[in-house]
Design an enzyme around this catalytic site. Structure first.
Site, short mmCIF file in Angstrom:
data_model
loop_
_atom_site.label_atom_id
_atom_site.label_comp_id
_atom_site.label_asym_id
_atom_site.label_seq_id
_atom_site.Cartn_x
_atom_site.Cartn_y
_atom_site.Cartn_z
N HIS A 146 20.25 0.19 -3.32
CA HIS A 146 20.36 1.56 -3.12
C HIS A 146 22.09 1.68 -3.06
O HIS A 146 22.90 2.46 -3.94
CB HIS A 146 19.82 2.14 -1.86
N HIS B 168 24.28 2.67 -6.44
CA HIS B 168 25.45 3.69 -5.78
C HIS B 168 26.71 3.01 -5.37
O HIS B 168 26.45 2.07 -4.44
CB HIS B 168 25.04 4.73 -4.70
N HIS C 14 21.25 8.42 -14.56
CA HIS C 14 21.00 8.41 -13.24
C HIS C 14 20.16 9.83 -12.86
O HIS C 14 20.88 10.65 -12.91
CB HIS C 14 22.51 8.10 -12.34
N ARG D 71 23.12 15.46 2.77
CA ARG D 71 22.12 14.48 2.56
C ARG D 71 21.02 14.67 3.96
O ARG D 71 19.82 14.30 3.69
CB ARG D 71 22.79 13.10 3.01
N ARG E 14 25.63 0.09 1.61
CA ARG E 14 25.41 0.66 3.05
C ARG E 14 24.00 -0.10 3.13
O ARG E 14 23.55 -0.41 4.44
CB ARG E 14 25.54 1.94 3.06
N HIS F 72 28.68 6.32 -10.03
CA HIS F 72 29.79 6.93 -9.37
C HIS F 72 30.93 6.23 -9.34
O HIS F 72 32.04 6.50 -10.24
CB HIS F 72 29.34 7.54 -7.75
N HIS G 165 17.54 11.69 -9.49
CA HIS G 165 16.45 11.46 -8.63
C HIS G 165 15.88 12.81 -8.77
O HIS G 165 16.14 14.01 -8.40
CB HIS G 165 17.43 11.68 -7.36
N ASP H 179 21.78 13.06 -11.89
CA ASP H 179 21.92 12.66 -10.56
C ASP H 179 20.97 13.55 -9.48
O ASP H 179 19.56 13.52 -9.83
CB ASP H 179 23.16 12.64 -10.02
N TYR I 215 13.66 6.40 -5.07
CA TYR I 215 13.61 5.58 -3.60
C TYR I 215 12.47 6.32 -2.93
O TYR I 215 12.48 5.88 -1.52
CB TYR I 215 14.68 5.99 -2.87
ZN ZN Z 1 22.53 9.40 -6.98
#
Ligand code: ZN
Length: 459
Positions: free
Chosen positions: A215, A239, A59, A90, A218, A276, A61, A327, A129
């Site tokens: 994703h 996630h 995982h 975020r 949510r 996670h 990004h 991550d 993403y």
């Molecule tokens: Zn992530």
């Protein structure tokens, strides 16, 4: 990839059934075709003292590597809001990603992948993403940014499992996305086209894998989640249950917790990676075990973001499958991910060697074997030093103080618990020598492009 035949002669090799001596490993076009212990070296063989298989990083990004260390001061309004959190981080991350163009994005990804190879990660699951231009409109090639991930993998040599992310909503129940999320958004038709073009971008890599990443619960509705699954035969990553606020929002929306909802409403099986899964009840934990899914743990990032601690001791006892991921890439270190995974459990259980199952089992070996198996499953490839797998080898440096005067599993314990840096000496990926004496062979050029990109981004 190295074309044609090559042979490695490894004095001590960690094979799927354990350590073996004087192993001759034959590879053709970067793929292992034969592994035979008890052999003499041939005159042209590449000689290695101790080799373990390359580990998958399930995982990442990649672009977040460029903001590592830049969010470690309290933000404006943090005190009134009860302190900094994942959610305030975020917001900073969204502001940072707004500045990225394809060139800077690629330069950062190359840097992240070089660092991954230097610590023994030979394949990355890129949970990708950032799809569109800063104004939210697709690039002329809608898969431009996917192609840049592929280009960074090509430049660094790392194996790539690309997981294009579908993102459509800001919260449970189909809440409309926020303006800050505009670079990530698709409808299902647009996302289908993206996947087709992403597949084209991966073709030159040879052994890239394409999966799909809804994703989070949510960001997708139940209908969208169901529509995404037939779009791939590859891995499915999402996630889940990273934050308590997310768990509460899921309860408010559905009356169920996120993992509970997923297990009841989606065909979760061995193709799935639940990233996670920090906040789970025992029944959810058991459900994940029975589904055969992998839990993608990212201990360094989870600590950095204050997510919480996954109940790994109970999961290990139940036979759960896990892997590790870097991550946010705030720090890229395979050994430290495994160390922190074990140490988190020691701290909460007030015990030692709490994850290894059975008596006399090395914690380092148990962690390494488990993370290797989980990453192989979650990234959709064959793994380990065996016929059919990519010739991805990590040579440990027996001159390192933490590895001297020991053998076998004690090398893994030394690397994971005692070595800091420098335990990884050489790395071959698809038979190609990519790290020599601890340094990636393209490190200087990549670092120069990265520095230029950072200077531009942070000016
Ligand atoms: Zn992530």
């Amino acid at each position: 990839m190295t074309t044609g035949f090559q042979h490695f002669w490894i004095d001590h090799a960690l094979l799927p059934d354990g350590w073996a001596r004087q192993v001759r490993l034959a590879a053709r076009d970067g793929r292992i075709v034969e592994v035979t212990p008890g052999q003499r070296p041939g005159p042209e063989d590449i000689r290695v003292e101790v080799a373990v298989p390359g580990l998958g990083n399930l995982h990442s990004h990649a672009f977040q590597r460029a903001m590592a260390g830049l969010t470690e001061a309290t933000s404006a309004g943090a005190v009134a809001a009860g302190g900094d959190s994942f959610w305030s981080w975020r917001e900073l991350m969204y502001r940072f990603q707004d500045r990225l163009d394809p060139d800077s994005f690629q330069a950062i990804a190359e840097q992240a992948y070089v660092e991954m190879l230097e610590v023994g990660f030979t394949r990355v699951g890129e949970f990708h993403y950032l799809h569109h231009a800063p104004d939210g409109r697709p690039y002329a090639d809608p898969a431009e940014m996917c192609a840049r991930v592929a280009a960074a993998a090509q430049a660094s040599g790392i194996g790539l499992t690309l997981l294009p992310v579908f993102y459509a909503h800001a919260d449970f129940g189909g809440v409309p996305p926020s303006p800050a999320q505009r670079r990530m958004l698709h409808d299902l038709d647009g996302f289908t086209r993206l996947l087709e073009r992403a597949g084209d971008a991966l073709a030159p890599l040879g052994d890239a894998v394409l999966g799909v990443a809804p994703h989070s619960l949510r960001a997708v509705t139940p209908g969208e989640l169901a529509a995404l699954l037939p779009l791939t035969e590859g891995p499915i990553h999402l996630h889940i249950a990273e934050q308590l606020r997310e768990v509460q929002a899921c309860l408010d929306w559905s009356g169920q917790r996120p993992v509970q909802w997923l297990l009841e409403h989606a065909p979760v099986d061995a193709r799935w990676c639940l990233v996670h899964a920090t906040h789970v009840e025992p029944a959810e934990l058991q459900g994940i075990v029975e589904a055969g899914a992998v839990v993608g743990l990212c201990p360094i990032t989870e600590a950095n973001l204050g997510d919480g601690i996954f109940p790994m001791r109970d999961f290990a006892r139940a036979g759960g499958r896990f892997g590790v991921g870097s991550d946010s890439n705030v720090l890229i270190d395979a050994a430290e991910e495994l160390r922190l995974l074990e140490y988190g459990q020691r701290l909460v259980s007030r015990g030692r060697n709490v994850l290894a199952q059975g008596e006399g089992v090395s914690s380092g070996r148990w962690l390494f074997d488990g993370a290797l198996r989980g990453a192989v499953q979650a990234l959709g490839v064959a793994g380990g030093l065996q016929a059919g797998a990519s010739a991805d080898l990590v040579a440990l440096d027996l001159r390192h103080p933490a590895l001297q005067a020991r053998e076998g599993d004690a090398w893994l314990d030394g690397w994971i618990f005692a070595a800091r840096q420098g335990a990884v000496r050489d790395v071959w990926r698809q038979g190609r020598h990519v790290v020599r004496d601890g340094q990636h062979l393209q490190r200087a050029g990549v670092a120069k492009r990265y520095a230029a990109a950072l200077a531009h981004l942070l000016s």
